[in-house]
Design a protein around this motif. Structure first.
Motif, PDB file in Angstrom:
ATOM      1  N   GLU A  95      -3.117  -9.378 -11.126  1.00 13.36           N
ATOM      2  CA  GLU A  95      -2.264 -10.299 -10.386  1.00 13.36           C
ATOM      3  C   GLU A  95      -2.054 -11.568 -11.195  1.00 13.36           C
ATOM      4  O   GLU A  95      -2.763 -11.819 -12.163  1.00 13.36           O
ATOM      5  CB  GLU A  95      -2.912 -10.639  -9.055  1.00 13.36           C
ATOM      6  N   SER A  96      -1.109 -12.365 -10.741  1.00 14.66           N
ATOM      7  CA  SER A  96      -0.796 -13.573 -11.516  1.00 14.66           C
ATOM      8  C   SER A  96      -1.478 -14.803 -10.939  1.00 14.66           C
ATOM      9  O   SER A  96      -1.952 -14.806  -9.811  1.00 14.66           O
ATOM     10  CB  SER A  96       0.701 -13.826 -11.504  1.00 14.66           C
ATOM     11  N   MET A  97      -1.489 -15.838 -11.755  1.00 14.86           N
ATOM     12  CA  MET A  97      -1.978 -17.135 -11.297  1.00 14.86           C
ATOM     13  C   MET A  97      -0.749 -17.995 -11.035  1.00 14.86           C
ATOM     14  O   MET A  97       0.317 -17.759 -11.585  1.00 14.86           O
ATOM     15  CB  MET A  97      -2.793 -17.831 -12.383  1.00 14.86           C
ATOM     16  N   MET A 689      15.366  -7.508 -10.586  1.00 15.22           N
ATOM     17  CA  MET A 689      14.707  -8.092  -9.405  1.00 15.22           C
ATOM     18  C   MET A 689      14.352  -6.980  -8.408  1.00 15.22           C
ATOM     19  O   MET A 689      14.940  -5.901  -8.443  1.00 15.22           O
ATOM     20  CB  MET A 689      15.618  -9.113  -8.738  1.00 15.22           C
ATOM     21  N   SER A 690      13.410  -7.274  -7.531  1.00 16.02           N
ATOM     22  CA  SER A 690      13.053  -6.290  -6.509  1.00 16.02           C
ATOM     23  C   SER A 690      13.802  -6.616  -5.237  1.00 16.02           C
ATOM     24  O   SER A 690      13.896  -7.772  -4.848  1.00 16.02           O
ATOM     25  CB  SER A 690      11.564  -6.370  -6.194  1.00 16.02           C
ATOM     26  N   GLN A 691      14.279  -5.616  -4.616  1.00 15.74           N
ATOM     27  CA  GLN A 691      14.943  -5.795  -3.345  1.00 15.74           C
ATOM     28  C   GLN A 691      14.814  -4.506  -2.552  1.00 15.74           C
ATOM     29  O   GLN A 691      14.659  -3.451  -3.167  1.00 15.74           O
ATOM     30  CB  GLN A 691      16.408  -6.147  -3.565  1.00 15.74           C
ATOM     31  N   VAL A 693      13.922  -7.831  -0.052  1.00 15.48           N
ATOM     32  CA  VAL A 693      12.839  -8.799  -0.128  1.00 15.48           C
ATOM     33  C   VAL A 693      12.073  -8.824   1.196  1.00 15.48           C
ATOM     34  O   VAL A 693      12.672  -8.752   2.265  1.00 15.48           O
ATOM     35  CB  VAL A 693      13.400 -10.219  -0.385  1.00 15.48           C
ATOM     36  N   MET A 694      10.795  -8.903   1.073  1.00 14.13           N
ATOM     37  CA  MET A 694       9.968  -8.993   2.283  1.00 14.13           C
ATOM     38  C   MET A 694       9.793 -10.478   2.615  1.00 14.13           C
ATOM     39  O   MET A 694       9.294 -11.240   1.794  1.00 14.13           O
ATOM     40  CB  MET A 694       8.615  -8.359   1.991  1.00 14.13           C
ATOM     41  N   THR A 695      10.254 -10.866   3.770  1.00 12.76           N
ATOM     42  CA  THR A 695      10.243 -12.299   4.103  1.00 12.76           C
ATOM     43  C   THR A 695       9.374 -12.578   5.324  1.00 12.76           C
ATOM     44  O   THR A 695       8.992 -11.660   6.051  1.00 12.76           O
ATOM     45  CB  THR A 695      11.665 -12.774   4.420  1.00 12.76           C
ATOM     46  N   GLU A 712       0.199  -4.528   1.944  1.00 10.29           N
ATOM     47  CA  GLU A 712       1.092  -4.647   0.811  1.00 10.29           C
ATOM     48  C   GLU A 712       0.400  -5.326  -0.363  1.00 10.29           C
ATOM     49  O   GLU A 712      -0.531  -6.089  -0.172  1.00 10.29           O
ATOM     50  CB  GLU A 712       2.275  -5.501   1.289  1.00 10.29           C
ATOM     51  N   SER A 713       0.882  -5.038  -1.546  1.00 16.24           N
ATOM     52  CA  SER A 713       0.267  -5.704  -2.694  1.00 16.24           C
ATOM     53  C   SER A 713       0.954  -7.038  -2.997  1.00 16.24           C
ATOM     54  O   SER A 713       0.525  -7.773  -3.871  1.00 16.24           O
ATOM     55  CB  SER A 713       0.337  -4.800  -3.916  1.00 16.24           C
ATOM     56  N   PHE A 714       2.016  -7.330  -2.286  1.00 17.04           N
ATOM     57  CA  PHE A 714       2.731  -8.575  -2.576  1.00 17.04           C
ATOM     58  C   PHE A 714       1.913  -9.784  -2.148  1.00 17.04           C
ATOM     59  O   PHE A 714       1.180  -9.733  -1.173  1.00 17.04           O
ATOM     60  CB  PHE A 714       4.062  -8.642  -1.827  1.00 17.04           C
ATOM     61  N   ASN A 715       2.125 -10.853  -2.873  1.00 17.56           N
ATOM     62  CA  ASN A 715       1.431 -12.094  -2.512  1.00 17.56           C
ATOM     63  C   ASN A 715       2.368 -13.253  -2.222  1.00 17.56           C
ATOM     64  O   ASN A 715       1.916 -14.336  -1.895  1.00 17.56           O
ATOM     65  CB  ASN A 715       0.486 -12.500  -3.638  1.00 17.56           C
ATOM     66  N   GLY A 716       3.638 -13.076  -2.425  1.00 14.42           N
ATOM     67  CA  GLY A 716       4.564 -14.175  -2.192  1.00 14.42           C
ATOM     68  C   GLY A 716       5.698 -13.712  -1.303  1.00 14.42           C
ATOM     69  O   GLY A 716       6.233 -12.614  -1.488  1.00 14.42           O
ATOM     70  N   LEU A 800       5.222 -19.713 -13.675  1.00 13.35           N
ATOM     71  CA  LEU A 800       5.525 -19.299 -12.305  1.00 13.35           C
ATOM     72  C   LEU A 800       4.819 -18.002 -11.930  1.00 13.35           C
ATOM     73  O   LEU A 800       4.414 -17.229 -12.798  1.00 13.35           O
ATOM     74  CB  LEU A 800       7.032 -19.063 -12.149  1.00 13.35           C
ATOM     75  N   ARG A 801       4.700 -17.807 -10.641  1.00 12.58           N
ATOM     76  CA  ARG A 801       4.149 -16.546 -10.152  1.00 12.58           C
ATOM     77  C   ARG A 801       5.251 -15.730  -9.472  1.00 12.58           C
ATOM     78  O   ARG A 801       5.277 -14.515  -9.577  1.00 12.58           O
ATOM     79  CB  ARG A 801       3.023 -16.856  -9.171  1.00 12.58           C
ATOM     80  N   HIS A 802       6.095 -16.406  -8.741  1.00 13.44           N
ATOM     81  CA  HIS A 802       7.219 -15.724  -8.082  1.00 13.44           C
ATOM     82  C   HIS A 802       8.501 -16.503  -8.319  1.00 13.44           C
ATOM     83  O   HIS A 802       8.465 -17.732  -8.358  1.00 13.44           O
ATOM     84  CB  HIS A 802       7.011 -15.656  -6.566  1.00 13.44           C
ATOM     85  N   LEU A 803       9.580 -15.800  -8.441  1.00 13.51           N
ATOM     86  CA  LEU A 803      10.882 -16.460  -8.504  1.00 13.51           C
ATOM     87  C   LEU A 803      11.785 -15.727  -7.521  1.00 13.51           C
ATOM     88  O   LEU A 803      11.897 -14.502  -7.565  1.00 13.51           O
ATOM     89  CB  LEU A 803      11.454 -16.363  -9.918  1.00 13.51           C
ATOM     90  N   VAL A 816      11.412 -11.772  -8.156  1.00 14.76           N
ATOM     91  CA  VAL A 816      11.016 -11.463  -9.532  1.00 14.76           C
ATOM     92  C   VAL A 816       9.586 -11.954  -9.725  1.00 14.76           C
ATOM     93  O   VAL A 816       9.256 -13.081  -9.345  1.00 14.76           O
ATOM     94  CB  VAL A 816      11.929 -12.176 -10.557  1.00 14.76           C
ATOM     95  N   THR A 817       8.738 -11.107 -10.258  1.00 14.39           N
ATOM     96  CA  THR A 817       7.380 -11.537 -10.628  1.00 14.39           C
ATOM     97  C   THR A 817       7.192 -11.226 -12.117  1.00 14.39           C
ATOM     98  O   THR A 817       8.052 -10.608 -12.734  1.00 14.39           O
ATOM     99  CB  THR A 817       6.287 -10.822  -9.819  1.00 14.39           C
ATOM    100  N   ARG A 818       6.044 -11.636 -12.667  1.00 15.31           N
ATOM    101  CA  ARG A 818       5.851 -11.434 -14.109  1.00 15.31           C
ATOM    102  C   ARG A 818       5.872  -9.952 -14.482  1.00 15.31           C
ATOM    103  O   ARG A 818       6.251  -9.582 -15.570  1.00 15.31           O
ATOM    104  CB  ARG A 818       4.584 -12.111 -14.596  1.00 15.31           C
ATOM    105  N   LYS A 819       5.493  -9.080 -13.509  1.00 16.08           N
ATOM    106  CA  LYS A 819       5.493  -7.649 -13.844  1.00 16.08           C
ATOM    107  C   LYS A 819       6.909  -7.150 -14.090  1.00 16.08           C
ATOM    108  O   LYS A 819       7.125  -6.255 -14.899  1.00 16.08           O
ATOM    109  CB  LYS A 819       4.841  -6.856 -12.717  1.00 16.08           C
ATOM    110  N   ASP A 820       7.884  -7.731 -13.369  1.00 17.17           N
ATOM    111  CA  ASP A 820       9.277  -7.311 -13.575  1.00 17.17           C
ATOM    112  C   ASP A 820       9.747  -7.670 -14.973  1.00 17.17           C
ATOM    113  O   ASP A 820      10.571  -6.979 -15.565  1.00 17.17           O
ATOM    114  CB  ASP A 820      10.187  -7.988 -12.544  1.00 17.17           C
ATOM    115  N   LEU A 821       9.205  -8.779 -15.512  1.00 13.18           N
ATOM    116  CA  LEU A 821       9.628  -9.215 -16.844  1.00 13.18           C
ATOM    117  C   LEU A 821       8.831  -8.516 -17.934  1.00 13.18           C
ATOM    118  O   LEU A 821       9.368  -8.128 -18.969  1.00 13.18           O
ATOM    119  CB  LEU A 821       9.424 -10.727 -16.986  1.00 13.18           C
TER     120      LEU A 821
END
Ligand code: ATP
Length: 839
Positions: A95-97, A689-691, A693-695, A712-716, A800-803, A816-821
């Motif tokens: 995971e990211s910081m 990007m992922s879509q 989006v979970m809001t 879920e594994s999402f954090n943002g 950044l961690r999330h965009l 977008v997270t660092r894994k996407d990049l």
């Protein structure tokens, strides 16, 4: 905060009808949240229908897509877990910081009225104090490791001295050799078990993981107390176990752990924390301290404060500013000086400061060069690049093999380490006893026979000296009790002891050689890698024959490849330098043969070989140049060292990545390099990007948040703004009862708080939670037109961690997270550069 009942409703309005809808909000901390926009009308429907799936929004399906939490999780979990293509996948466990500082209401409130000069001055002073203590702490650590190695080695030889003594006369040397091997294997097994069972993150040098951490990847356990113990004790055991490794790399990791511990200001005590101070309680602050710790570790190890700082800049840290470099340099300098002081004090002359680091190359008496020698240096550098990439490739294959077949069971890892130790000892003794490379050349200095041999020889000689001392004692008993006489006798005794030791050293070094000559193989193998390196750099021209140098290079190279990646705490610096010094010396011998009038010294070729080999393996340039210059203490040779490191890197990069980067890739860590990958200019954010989006809503049902976080594994999560005044009776929303201190206290969150550890009753789940105070009010967002390099630089530069990707109406349409990049990587195939997408 979750017990106050409330009605969650929101405005159906668009941007125009809802004045609040233009505000972007990011909730952060349970764990972290992304952005915002305003609620889409269809979201309202979803709430009315009472579905318990997380809401998702996509402009492309023109309405609402309901996706159950588990379905999305399943989709993402397929990435990389069991993929056999090791370098072609990112592991989802990383995971990211959040190095971007969250700007929440809570933080703003805390800042108000607290900017007094006194407080600012106190904060500044305490931060400098922490950097100072990092330097001191690292120095104690480095000196402790060095002294522990010396003392325990002494005990080790004490244990086998009698066997050596007896068997030397009776011709049963195989006995002490077997015992020696047994002791080595035993020590290595303990070291490997410590790392494997206590904290696997302590394996290897730790630099690739520290680099990943500083790049923004959370590495659970990397900075824990267990890792610290396993690292420090482990490295002592690895060296005592006779493995082809050094203690310099692990010093960077241990320094980093110590820095993080000092920064957090708490001591773990039987599962509880003793809080000392709470200055640094976020990823951003701890990151800077870890960079200082890594620099101090390298500085203490090599006695190279500038090199240590640059190493941290070049190899580890991803975010820099002038003030940070200054603080890091300060720590590194303190660490270097204090290590010197402590080691000199241990040797009994604290004021002389004669031990600037754990390893020194010692001064070269004649380190000059002629411009016509530069082509030879370039040739050596190119060989360094080639052999460096060979090292990386072989180690890569071995790492993959280990991950596939060996590392499924922990005990296999331990056993493998024991096996390497035995093989190392067998190889060393086999070469020492079979290769009769006898030379009469005097070793450069006592460093040619390192502590290990000195102690061994002392022990060897002990029986005769004991007799001698007994005689002296008898004399004393016969009435010589005058104090002056006693002192004189003691001095004489010491001198005699020294003489005996030197004689015995030569005896051990002989190993089958007659007359005045000694076995040069024993000089290389009966020492620690540091001692061996110094011998290869400084011993006279004729000390080593071509055959023994070739054998040493091949054997040590293979042992080095096998040792790096074992489940033990070990560094690759010194073995690489020793291998390079050996083949550099070999080339030097060739040059002397060809140009006997011009070249008379092989030391400088050995030095260039050592630098090129290390450069070819690690691909670090600036810091290694400075470290080697600081270690030799001669700046005039800096140009040659720089050229050789530069060329070995170019040649090496042509074939493979560096060893640390290879480690990062094999572990599937989503590291973002300095620059975006090539060939990505025409990739746009909509492509990666992922879509949907979970809001979440700004006032959200507790059960719903819980489900989103645990399923879920999402954090943002983008928080969708709503106007509570529409449906919610005013005053019923819970007032914020959480202070910033409470909020920051459990830092670092992932290690301490797991969402599944929180037990919620059904009644709790029906409650609502106001996320507004905690969410980031001013998150970074990108629009659909953003290209990949632009998003990459935003991520990399700001940590950044999330965009969140938003459309023109500020509605969240992608994440977008660092894994996407990180999954975009350029690879050379058939001589052409291709863009590859990892899974
Ligand atoms: P990290 O693991 O870095 O802390 P995270 O857990 O929020 O962040 P990742 O694990 O990086 O997210 O996410 C994996 C994938 O899920 C990425 O492709 C990312 O774009 C996507 N993703 C993350 N958060 C959301 C979200 N709220 N809605 C939809 N997709 C998301």
């Amino acid at each position: 905060t979750v017990h106050s009942p409330s009605v969650v409703t929101f405005n159906e309005g668009s941007k125009k009808s809802n004045p609040l809808s233009t505000k972007n909000c990011v909730y952060s901390r349970i764990p972290y949240f992304g952005v915002v926009g305003n609620a889409h009308p269809s979201l309202l429907r979803s709430r009315e229908e009472g579905t318990d799936s997380c809401q998702t929004f996509s402009p492309f399906n023109r309405g609402l897509a309901y996706i159950r939490v588990k379905d999305v999780a399943k989709r993402w979990r397929q990435y990389g877990v069991d993929s056999p293509r090791f370098r072609k996948r990112l592991h989802s466990k990383w995971e990211s910081m959040n190095y971007d500082q969250v700007d929440s209401q809570l933080k703003r409130k805390n800042r108000e009225g607290k900017q007094s000069k006194k407080k600012l001055a106190w904060e500044m002073l305490s931060s400098w104090l922490v950097y100072f203590s990092i330097g001191i702490g690292t120095a104690f650590l480095a000196a402790g490791v060095q002294i522990a190695v010396e003392l325990i080695a002494h005990q080790k030889f004490e244990l086998i001295k009698d066997f050596f003594d007896r068997c030397d006369k009776q011709g049963c040397l195989y006995q002490p050799v077997l015992i020696w091997m047994g002791i080595n294997a035993g020590i290595t097994l303990v070291g490997a078990a410590l790392v494997t069972y206590v904290q696997p993150m302590a394996a290897g040098s730790g630099i690739p993981l520290i680099k990943s951490y500083l790049n923004g990847v959370r590495v659970p356990g990397l900075l824990s107390l267990r890792a610290f113990i396993a690292k420090c004790v482990g490295v002592v055991l690895s060296i005592l176990g006779g493995l082809a490794c050094g203690k310099e790399g692990p010093m960077a990791h241990s320094g980093g752990i110590m820095a993080a511990g000092l920064g957090k200001g708490r001591i773990p005590w039987f599962g509880k924390d003793i809080n000392i101070y709470g200055l640094f309680r976020n990823d951003h602050n701890i990151r800077d301290l870890v960079a200082a710790g890594a620099a101090s570790g390298v500085s203490a190890a090599f006695g190279a404060p500038i090199g240590g700082t640059l190493f941290s800049v070049e190899e580890a840290a991803s975010f820099w500013n002038t003030e940070l470099v200054w603080k890091v340099f300060f720590s590194a300098m303190i660490a270097c000086f204090s290590t010197n002081f402590l080691l000199s004090a241990f040797e009994g002359h604290p004021t002389q400061l004669s031990n600037p680091g754990l390893v020194r190359f010692n001064t070269f008496p004649n380190l000059t060069f002629d411009l016509i020698e530069i082509p030879v240096f370039i040739l050596i550098a190119a060989i360094g690049g080639l052999t460096g990439s060979l090292f990386v490739v072989m180690n890569y294959k071995l790492t993959v093999f280990r991950q596939k077949y060996l590392h499924r069971k922990k005990w296999i890892k331990v056993l493998e380490a024991g096996l390497v130790s035995v093989v190392s000892a067998v190889a060393a003794f086999f070469l020492m006893f079979t290769v009769k490379d006898c030379t009469e050349a005097d070793p450069y200095n006592s460093h040619a026979i390192t502590t290990k041999v000195i102690i061994m020889v002392t022990m060897l000689n002990n029986s005769s000296s004991n007799n001698h001392v007994d005689d002296d004692n008898d004399d004393n008993e016969n009435g010589h009790d005058d104090e002056d006489d006693e002192e004189e006798e003691e001095e004489e005794e010491e001198e005699e002891e020294d003489g005996r030791m030197i004689k015995a050293m030569m005896m051990i070094r002989k190993l089958g050689c007659s007359g005045e000559s000694h076995n040069s193989m024993s000089t290389m193998f009966l020492t620690t890698p540091e001692g061996c390196l110094k011998s290869l750099l400084h011993d006279p021209l004729e000390t080593y024959s071509v055959a023994s140098l070739i054998l040493f290079v091949v054997i040590f190279f293979l042992l080095g490849v096998w040792t790096y990646g074992l489940s033990v705490s070990s560094g690759v610096f010194i073995p690489s330098l020793a291998i390079g010094a050996a083949w550099g010396r070999l080339i030097g011998l060739g040059v002397v043969q060809l140009f006997p009038d011009q070249a008379k010294d092989v030391g400088k070729y050995a030095l260039i070989g050592a630098a090129s080999q290390l450069g070819g393996i690690l691909r670090t340039t600036i810091s290694l140049t400075v470290i080697i210059v600081e270690c030799t203490g001669d700046i005039s040779f800096g140009l040659c060292i720089m050229i050789s490191l530069m060329i070995s890197k170019w040649v090496g990069d042509f074939f493979t990545t560096g060893l640390y980067d290879m480690n990062v890739e094999v572990s599937g860590i989503p590291l973002l390099s300095w620059e975006p990958p090539p060939l990505c200019d025409d990739i746009y954010v909509s492509d990666f990007m992922s879509q949907p989006v979970m809001t979440l809503l700004s006032v959200e049902r507790v059960g719903h948040i819980y489900d989103c976080l645990s399923g879920e594994s999402f954090n943002g999560f983008p928080v969708i703004e709503q106007d509570p005044s529409v449906f919610c009776p005013e005053g019923q929303l819970p007032r914020n009862q959480v202070s910033l201190k409470d909020f920051d206290n459990p830092y670092p969150v992932p290690q301490r708080l797991k969402i599944k550890d929180i037990e919620l009753s059904e009644a709790d789940k029906q409650c609502v939670m106001d996320l507004t105070p905690y969410m980031n009010l001013t998150p970074y967002t990108a629009s659909l037109g953003f290209s990949m390099p632009r998003v990459f630089r935003l991520f990399r530069g700001l940590g950044l961690r999330h965009l969140v990707v938003v459309n023109d109406s500020m509605e969240p349409i992608g994440m977008v997270t660092r894994k996407d990049l990180a999954k975009y990587r350029a690879e050379i195939k058939k001589g052409m550069l291709h863009m590859e997408q990892l899974t």
